[in-house]
Design a protein around this motif. Structure first.
Motif, mmCIF file in Angstrom:
data_model
loop_
_atom_site.group_PDB
_atom_site.id
_atom_site.type_symbol
_atom_site.label_atom_id
_atom_site.label_comp_id
_atom_site.label_asym_id
_atom_site.label_seq_id
_atom_site.Cartn_x
_atom_site.Cartn_y
_atom_site.Cartn_z
ATOM 1 N N ALA A 97 0.868 -1.175 0.000
ATOM 2 C CA ALA A 97 0.000 0.000 0.000
ATOM 3 C C ALA A 97 0.908 1.228 0.000
ATOM 4 O O ALA A 97 1.865 1.288 0.774
ATOM 5 C CB ALA A 97 -0.899 0.007 1.233
ATOM 6 N N ASP A 99 1.080 5.767 -0.586
ATOM 7 C CA ASP A 99 0.234 6.965 -0.507
ATOM 8 C C ASP A 99 0.172 7.738 -1.819
ATOM 9 O O ASP A 99 -0.741 8.531 -2.027
ATOM 10 C CB ASP A 99 0.671 7.875 0.644
ATOM 11 N N ARG A 121 -7.940 2.091 -12.034
ATOM 12 C CA ARG A 121 -8.801 2.470 -10.909
ATOM 13 C C ARG A 121 -9.807 1.355 -10.661
ATOM 14 O O ARG A 121 -10.444 0.873 -11.592
ATOM 15 C CB ARG A 121 -9.504 3.780 -11.251
ATOM 16 N N ALA A 125 -12.378 3.101 -4.811
ATOM 17 C CA ALA A 125 -11.647 2.609 -3.653
ATOM 18 C C ALA A 125 -10.123 2.658 -3.817
ATOM 19 O O ALA A 125 -9.426 3.060 -2.891
ATOM 20 C CB ALA A 125 -12.074 1.178 -3.349
ATOM 21 N N TYR A 126 -9.597 2.233 -4.975
ATOM 22 C CA TYR A 126 -8.153 2.092 -5.139
ATOM 23 C C TYR A 126 -7.696 2.450 -6.541
ATOM 24 O O TYR A 126 -8.431 2.285 -7.504
ATOM 25 C CB TYR A 126 -7.708 0.635 -4.906
ATOM 26 N N ARG A 127 -6.423 2.854 -6.632
ATOM 27 C CA ARG A 127 -5.667 2.857 -7.876
ATOM 28 C C ARG A 127 -4.625 1.764 -7.694
ATOM 29 O O ARG A 127 -3.974 1.697 -6.645
ATOM 30 C CB ARG A 127 -5.000 4.206 -8.133
ATOM 31 N N ALA A 142 -0.882 -0.408 -4.401
ATOM 32 C CA ALA A 142 -2.278 -0.017 -4.208
ATOM 33 C C ALA A 142 -2.303 1.335 -3.475
ATOM 34 O O ALA A 142 -1.688 1.483 -2.413
ATOM 35 C CB ALA A 142 -3.027 -1.058 -3.386
ATOM 36 N N GLU A 143 -3.000 2.288 -4.067
ATOM 37 C CA GLU A 143 -3.215 3.587 -3.440
ATOM 38 C C GLU A 143 -4.698 3.701 -3.097
ATOM 39 O O GLU A 143 -5.545 3.666 -3.983
ATOM 40 C CB GLU A 143 -2.821 4.720 -4.390
ATOM 41 N N GLU A 144 -4.986 3.811 -1.808
ATOM 42 C CA GLU A 144 -6.378 3.935 -1.384
ATOM 43 C C GLU A 144 -6.886 5.330 -1.706
ATOM 44 O O GLU A 144 -6.190 6.326 -1.476
ATOM 45 C CB GLU A 144 -6.499 3.651 0.114
ATOM 46 N N LEU A 145 -8.080 5.407 -2.242
ATOM 47 C CA LEU A 145 -8.666 6.692 -2.617
ATOM 48 C C LEU A 145 -9.650 7.158 -1.544
ATOM 49 O O LEU A 145 -10.282 6.362 -0.879
ATOM 50 C CB LEU A 145 -9.397 6.573 -3.963
#
Length: 146
Positions: A97, A99, A121, A125-127, A142-145
């Motif tokens: 994960a 940022d 995307r 929720a995520y990229r 994984a970048e949480e949106l």
């Protein structure tokens, strides 16, 4: 009996220095590096005359650790997954994960990383993306949106 924790994930690499540099650039911290050999090590991994060097990296302020191993003896083999011996190069993937996925991908490109596909995307929720890193290791990000 209860599992206490996931201690680490191990990945066999040919170029330990390059792999360490890649994962340090990702944001992991090098805990240490040491040779591993002798009867006790041979009995654990099931390889005669085993000599290797490992580097332990950790996620800052987190429990996750990654053990990179480079085998001097016996020479590493690339036979794929499944019934592969302990010194097989690679792993299907390991996910982190992050940022800022765009910044992370750009920094890792400086260490030879290439996108396997593209940054995608998943709903709101995520990229997510897969990168091919050292030794062909697939590193998922994984970048949480929101």
């Amino acid at each position: 009996m209860v599992i206490q924790r996931l201690d680490n994930v191990g990945i066999v690499v040919a170029d330990l220095d390059a792999a360490i540099a890649f994962f340090v650039e990702l944001g992991m911290e090098l805990e240490g590096r040491t040779p591993i050999e002798g009867a006790w090590a041979q009995s654990v991994v099931g390889l005669d005359e085993m000599r290797s060097e490992i580097a332990m990296l950790r996620v800052p302020d987190g429990p996750g650790r990654l053990e990179l191993a480079s085998y001097r003896s016996p020479a590493p083999v690339d036979v794929g997954l499944g019934t592969a011996p302990s010194n097989t190069l690679g792993l299907h993937r390991v996910m982190f994960a992050v940022d800022d996925i765009d910044d992370t991908v750009e920094r890792l490109r400086g260490h030879g990383a290439e996108l396997v596909g593209e940054i995608a995307r998943f709903e709101d929720a995520y990229r997510l993306c897969y990168l091919r890193g050292p030794e062909g290791i697939i590193v998922a990000l994984a970048e949480e949106l929101g």
